[in-house]
Design an enzyme around this catalytic site. Sequence first.
Site: not given
Ligand code: AR6
Length: 174
Positions: A34, A124
């Site tokens: 995000d 994540g």
């Molecule tokens: N490209 C692809 N994947 C990514 C990238 C990127 N640039 N950056 C991170 N990931 P998360 P959630 C991966 O935490 O679990 C936020 O603060 C990461 O390694 O982004 O749905 C929101 O505002 C992981 O495998 O999302 C919410 O508060 C995946 O993306 C909360 O986090 C998802 O990790 C949402 O948590």
Amino acid sequence: MATIEIIHGDLTTQAVDAIVNAANSSLLGGGGVDGAIHRAAGPGLLAECRAVRRERLPGGLPAGEAVATGAYNLPARWVIHTVGPNRHAGETDPEVLRRCFSASLGVAEEVGATSVAFPAIGGGVYGWDMATVAREGLAAARGDGEGLSGIRVIRFVLFSEDARAVWAETAERG
Ligand code: AR6
């Protein structure tokens, strides 16, 4: 039928019609993917998210639902925001996780996107194990993706080689 792709990469650089954001219900940004999407898109994205909140979603976006905005400085045309269930907050129903992928595909079809790239929603900060995210994401792509004739490419973009391997193994098994 859409082609399903599984790659190791950065979602923000994907040249597809729509990328999906693993947001939170405020839609006002956060960490993880995000944060990366908002940084790469520029301030126009946050301004539009604020307007969506004000005009259409005063109570925020519920888990399992999706909404589209423009993509501003990103190579994509749309960002589709969805909210995964937060396991750390006791939201442990994998059906809701599947609905994130399905609802995002539905919104992608509605706006006219033909290619869509997803991160590992919920994998994540929200605490889901990668194998479950892969199972639900792939089930949605194979099931719901099937009925959506406009969508030609569904790409899962995993942020580590380990995560990519889990998705590839899950795809082979199922
Ligand atoms: N490209 C692809 N994947 C990514 C990238 C990127 N640039 N950056 C991170 N990931 P998360 P959630 C991966 O935490 O679990 C936020 O603060 C990461 O390694 O982004 O749905 C929101 O505002 C992981 O495998 O999302 C919410 O508060 C995946 O993306 C909360 O986090 C998802 O990790 C949402 O948590």
